[in-house]
Scaffold this active site. Structure first.
Site, mmCIF file in Angstrom:
data_model
loop_
_atom_site.group_PDB
_atom_site.id
_atom_site.type_symbol
_atom_site.label_atom_id
_atom_site.label_comp_id
_atom_site.label_asym_id
_atom_site.label_seq_id
_atom_site.Cartn_x
_atom_site.Cartn_y
_atom_site.Cartn_z
ATOM 1 C CE LYS A 1 -11.195 -0.188 10.885
ATOM 2 N NZ LYS A 1 -10.308 0.765 9.718
ATOM 3 C CE LYS B 1 10.829 -11.196 -12.232
ATOM 4 N NZ LYS B 1 12.014 -10.567 -13.547
ATOM 5 C CG ASP C 1 -5.960 -6.588 13.627
ATOM 6 O OD1 ASP C 1 -5.724 -6.066 14.139
ATOM 7 O OD2 ASP C 1 -7.699 -6.558 13.408
ATOM 8 C CG ASN D 1 0.080 0.632 2.896
ATOM 9 O OD1 ASN D 1 0.460 1.010 2.597
ATOM 10 N ND2 ASN D 1 -0.367 -1.477 3.280
HETATM 11 O O1 C5P Z 1 -7.041 -1.511 8.141
HETATM 12 P P1 C5P Z 1 -7.912 -0.828 9.753
HETATM 13 O O2 C5P Z 1 -8.163 -0.077 9.269
HETATM 14 O O3 C5P Z 1 -8.875 -2.531 10.457
HETATM 15 O O4 C5P Z 1 -6.343 -0.870 11.069
HETATM 16 C C1 C5P Z 1 -7.014 -0.148 11.803
HETATM 17 C C2 C5P Z 1 -5.881 -0.109 12.901
HETATM 18 O O5 C5P Z 1 -5.386 -1.698 12.948
HETATM 19 C C3 C5P Z 1 -4.441 0.365 12.918
HETATM 20 O O6 C5P Z 1 -4.216 0.722 13.945
HETATM 21 C C4 C5P Z 1 -3.918 -0.951 12.263
HETATM 22 O O7 C5P Z 1 -2.200 -0.714 12.219
HETATM 23 C C5 C5P Z 1 -4.235 -2.146 12.367
HETATM 24 N N1 C5P Z 1 -4.323 -3.496 12.214
HETATM 25 C C6 C5P Z 1 -3.171 -4.239 12.866
HETATM 26 N N2 C5P Z 1 -3.175 -5.611 11.927
HETATM 27 C C7 C5P Z 1 -3.986 -5.904 10.358
HETATM 28 C C8 C5P Z 1 -4.949 -4.741 10.170
HETATM 29 C C9 C5P Z 1 -4.858 -3.310 11.156
HETATM 30 O O8 C5P Z 1 -2.807 -4.197 13.000
HETATM 31 N N3 C5P Z 1 -3.827 -6.644 9.820
#
Ligand code: C5P
Length: 399
Positions: free
Chosen positions: A341, A292, A309, A213
């Protein structure tokens, strides 16, 4: 609130003096009012004319100090005028004078005739910097909380040595100046360990292709700078980045979400504040090829699987005294999904920032946000630099 933005730059006699042109020029461009003092030896390296031109003010020397034409003593005028003094480069000689309260030129008299915070950016040859007497003076000066010491860098010095004693680079000095103008020198994070994640993760399909990203990690970098400048010990776990990690910050470079998770979990136990500002990929390719893949071997569709997450896991592992803060980069309505969240991931606070507004979000030097916490606090942070936003976040976390 009166905006404090008057900075007196005091230049000592070292070759790093040439870098001060960039500091003065950058500060002027961001609206800081600057006056400059040069010691006699500083003028061997750089002229008052250069700095007067860049700062749009006279650059003061000991000749001005001893002129009988002043209505008020110059060091008193300058000392009262300054919201902040930054001494860069700080030489062994000026350091020794500061450590012992010696006042024998305009620079040292002005420091003694002022009460504002003083930022020190030392620069000297490695052997000079490592002398016991210099280190003693350095430690002595830092016992006074008005003095904020910058780390020196390891690197190639003008004497062709590679070692410690290189002055911090201009962008780092500028950031520290901005921090001290915001906090007026407050060190409210002394004794705290702050763990920050920054940047985007990359989920590789093969050694050259990945799902990623556009996050550049600038918000996490700003949080690390702000925390460091407020006195914290900082660990920064970051994805691929084009910026330099601030001197004094422990940097842990990672690539994938799994690596970021492992580092965040490893450093969690000692942290007082954990800030997940990283843009973590939500998914990764199910299969990874060590070689590759040839173009014709690329799959027509890519089977994906979720990545951990991280913030939700940190929330499960954290102790009650630890504060966990997340970020939510959103388009459209930024508050509703951020609130969702905040509660579903069991965070203490969340910073919701729009990524569809001009001059904010990914890659920008500026940002805007709504800060929400589990006590129900909801505060708008108007568009500002990411460093300023980082300070607003720490201000809000303390209230
Ligand atoms: O992607 P999202 O909007 O859910 O991200 C919200 C929070 O969750 C951010 O603080 C991001 O760093 C965290 N996050 C994470 N692990 C992920 C996706 C998001 O810790 N796989």
């Amino acid at each position: 609130m009166v905006l404090k933005r008057r900075v007196l730059i005091a230049v000592g006699g070292g070759i790093a003096a040439y870098k001060i042109c960039e500091v003065v020029s950058t500060l002027f461009k961001i609206g800081v009012e600057i006056k400059v003092i040069l010691t006699d030896s500083a003028q061997q390296f750089i002229t008052p004319l250069t700095l007067a031109t860049l700062s749009r003010h006279p650059a003061y020397t000991d000749d001005h100090f001893w002129q009988p034409t002043h209505s008020r003593p110059l060091h008193i005028d300058l000392g009262e005028w300054a919201d902040l003094i930054a001494i860069a480069p700080l030489t062994a000689n000026t350091l020794a004078k500061l450590a012992h309260g010696i006042a024998d030129n305009l620079l040292t008299n002005t420091v003694l005739a002022s009460t504002c915070p003083v930022l020190l950016a030392p620069a000297m040859n490695t052997d000079m910097w490592e002398q016991q007497v210099v280190q003693r003076n350095w430690q002595q000066v830092l016992t006074d909380s008005r003095f904020h010491g910058m780390h020196t860098a390891l690197g190639l010095l003008a004497c062709d040595r590679v070692g410690a004693g290189r002055m911090a680079e201009p962008p780092e000095i500028v950031a520290y100046v901005q921090s001290l103008l915001h906090t007026a020198g407050k060190r409210d994070l002394v004794g705290k360990q702050v763990l920050i994640s920054a940047g985007g993760t990359r989920e590789h399909l093969d050694p050259v292709r990945f799902i990623g990203n556009p996050s550049t990690g600038k918000m996490g970098l700003a949080l690390a700078q702000a925390a460091l400048h407020r006195g914290a010990r900082v660990t920064l776990v970051h994805g691929p980045a084009s910026w330099d990690v601030p001197l004094g910050v422990q940097a842990i470079p990672v690539m994938s979400a799994e690596q970021m998770r492992a580092s965040m979990v490893q450093f969690l136990p000692n942290a007082d504040m954990i800030i997940m500002s990283a843009a973590v990929a939500d998914v990764k390719p199910q299969y990874y090829s060590k070689e590759k893949l040839a173009k014709k071997a690329l799959p027509q569709s890519l089977p994906l699987e979720p990545v951990p997450d991280i913030v939700a896991e940190l929330a499960r592992l954290k102790q009650p005294h630890q504060q966990l803060i997340g970020f939510a980069a959103q388009t459209g309505d930024i508050v509703t999904p951020a609130l969702e969240k905040l509660y579903s991931k069991n965070l203490d606070a969340i910073v919701a920032n729009p990524i569809d507004e001009p001059n904010s979000g990914f890659g920008s030097d500026n940002n805007q946000a709504i800060f929400l916490d589990k006590q129900g606090q909801k505060r708008e942070i108007s568009p500002c630099s990411k460093l300023e936003m980082a300070h607003h976040i720490f201000d809000l976390l303390h209230n």
